[in-house]
Design a protein around this motif. Sequence first.
Motif, mmCIF file in Angstrom:
data_model
loop_
_atom_site.group_PDB
_atom_site.id
_atom_site.type_symbol
_atom_site.label_atom_id
_atom_site.label_comp_id
_atom_site.label_asym_id
_atom_site.label_seq_id
_atom_site.Cartn_x
_atom_site.Cartn_y
_atom_site.Cartn_z
ATOM 1 N N THR A 33 0.849 -1.183 0.000
ATOM 2 C CA THR A 33 0.000 0.000 0.000
ATOM 3 C C THR A 33 0.888 1.238 0.000
ATOM 4 O OG1 THR A 33 -0.125 0.039 2.414
ATOM 5 C CG2 THR A 33 -1.901 -1.117 1.249
ATOM 6 N N PHE A 45 1.194 5.298 1.437
ATOM 7 C CA PHE A 45 0.745 6.140 2.534
ATOM 8 C C PHE A 45 1.679 7.332 2.642
ATOM 9 C CE2 PHE A 45 4.370 4.454 4.559
ATOM 10 C CZ PHE A 45 4.656 5.263 5.640
ATOM 11 N N TYR A 46 1.311 8.276 3.472
ATOM 12 C CA TYR A 46 2.239 9.294 3.942
ATOM 13 C C TYR A 46 1.788 9.700 5.334
ATOM 14 C CZ TYR A 46 -1.120 12.763 2.068
ATOM 15 O OH TYR A 46 -2.242 13.500 1.763
ATOM 16 N N THR A 47 2.738 9.997 6.190
ATOM 17 C CA THR A 47 2.450 10.149 7.622
ATOM 18 C C THR A 47 1.551 11.326 7.941
ATOM 19 O OG1 THR A 47 4.491 11.400 7.978
ATOM 20 C CG2 THR A 47 4.586 9.011 8.339
ATOM 21 N N CYS A 81 -1.036 12.264 6.139
ATOM 22 C CA CYS A 81 -2.338 12.034 5.516
ATOM 23 C C CYS A 81 -3.447 12.030 6.573
ATOM 24 C CB CYS A 81 -2.327 10.705 4.769
ATOM 25 S SG CYS A 81 -3.894 10.262 3.985
ATOM 26 N N CYS A 132 -5.246 7.062 4.494
ATOM 27 C CA CYS A 132 -4.087 6.360 5.063
ATOM 28 C C CYS A 132 -4.345 5.815 6.473
ATOM 29 C CB CYS A 132 -2.849 7.253 5.053
ATOM 30 S SG CYS A 132 -2.342 7.798 3.426
ATOM 31 N N ASN A 164 -4.301 1.814 7.179
ATOM 32 C CA ASN A 164 -3.324 1.272 8.130
ATOM 33 C C ASN A 164 -4.000 0.647 9.344
ATOM 34 O OD1 ASN A 164 -0.931 1.698 6.687
ATOM 35 N ND2 ASN A 164 -0.968 3.862 7.217
ATOM 36 N N SER A 197 4.296 -1.002 3.329
ATOM 37 C CA SER A 197 3.703 0.333 3.209
ATOM 38 C C SER A 197 4.781 1.286 2.716
ATOM 39 C CB SER A 197 3.149 0.782 4.558
ATOM 40 O OG SER A 197 2.098 -0.073 4.970
ATOM 41 N N SER A 209 5.979 5.014 1.610
ATOM 42 C CA SER A 209 5.694 6.444 1.722
ATOM 43 C C SER A 209 5.803 7.106 0.359
ATOM 44 C CB SER A 209 6.669 7.135 2.669
ATOM 45 O OG SER A 209 6.494 8.537 2.565
#
Length: 157
Positions: A33, A35-37, A39, A43, A47, A69, A71
């Motif tokens: 997947t 994601f970005y922290t 988000c 996300c 998660n 995951s 980024s």
Amino acid sequence: ARAYFSDRRVVDHSGREQRFYSDVLKGRTVAITFFYTECIGMCPIVNGTLSAVQDLLGERLGEDIFLVSISIDPETDTPELMREYRKKYAARDGWLFLTGEPADIAHIAGKLGQRGPKEIHPPVIFVGNLREHRWQKLPTNLSPKAIANHLEAFAKG
């Protein structure tokens, strides 16, 4: 798969440099997947679902099934930040959070269909069985049980 992804360099949440194909994918069943922290959209939901999936996989997580995951904000998402982020989801061994040089991450993401701004990333889970050279997309709105069952079946071949 090695030629397709070209074995780009990535860095995991512990700061360890790895090769995307040789160290992360080769011979495994993976669920990938993006994601970005920072988000605040999908996300955290995805998660959270993966956190439940890892519990359902039990001992298989990190043995023959891996969660990956990636980024899509490598300028922000350092290994240190990802270590803190993964604590929110009680991520265990077998669930890798990856970052890297922007060009390498963009290449890998592009090969999996992620193009454009980070806020618009595909709401899918890319499932691969690298032993059998099979790939499939799953929607992220499946239940954790359905995702875990699919991963286990996919790993069997």
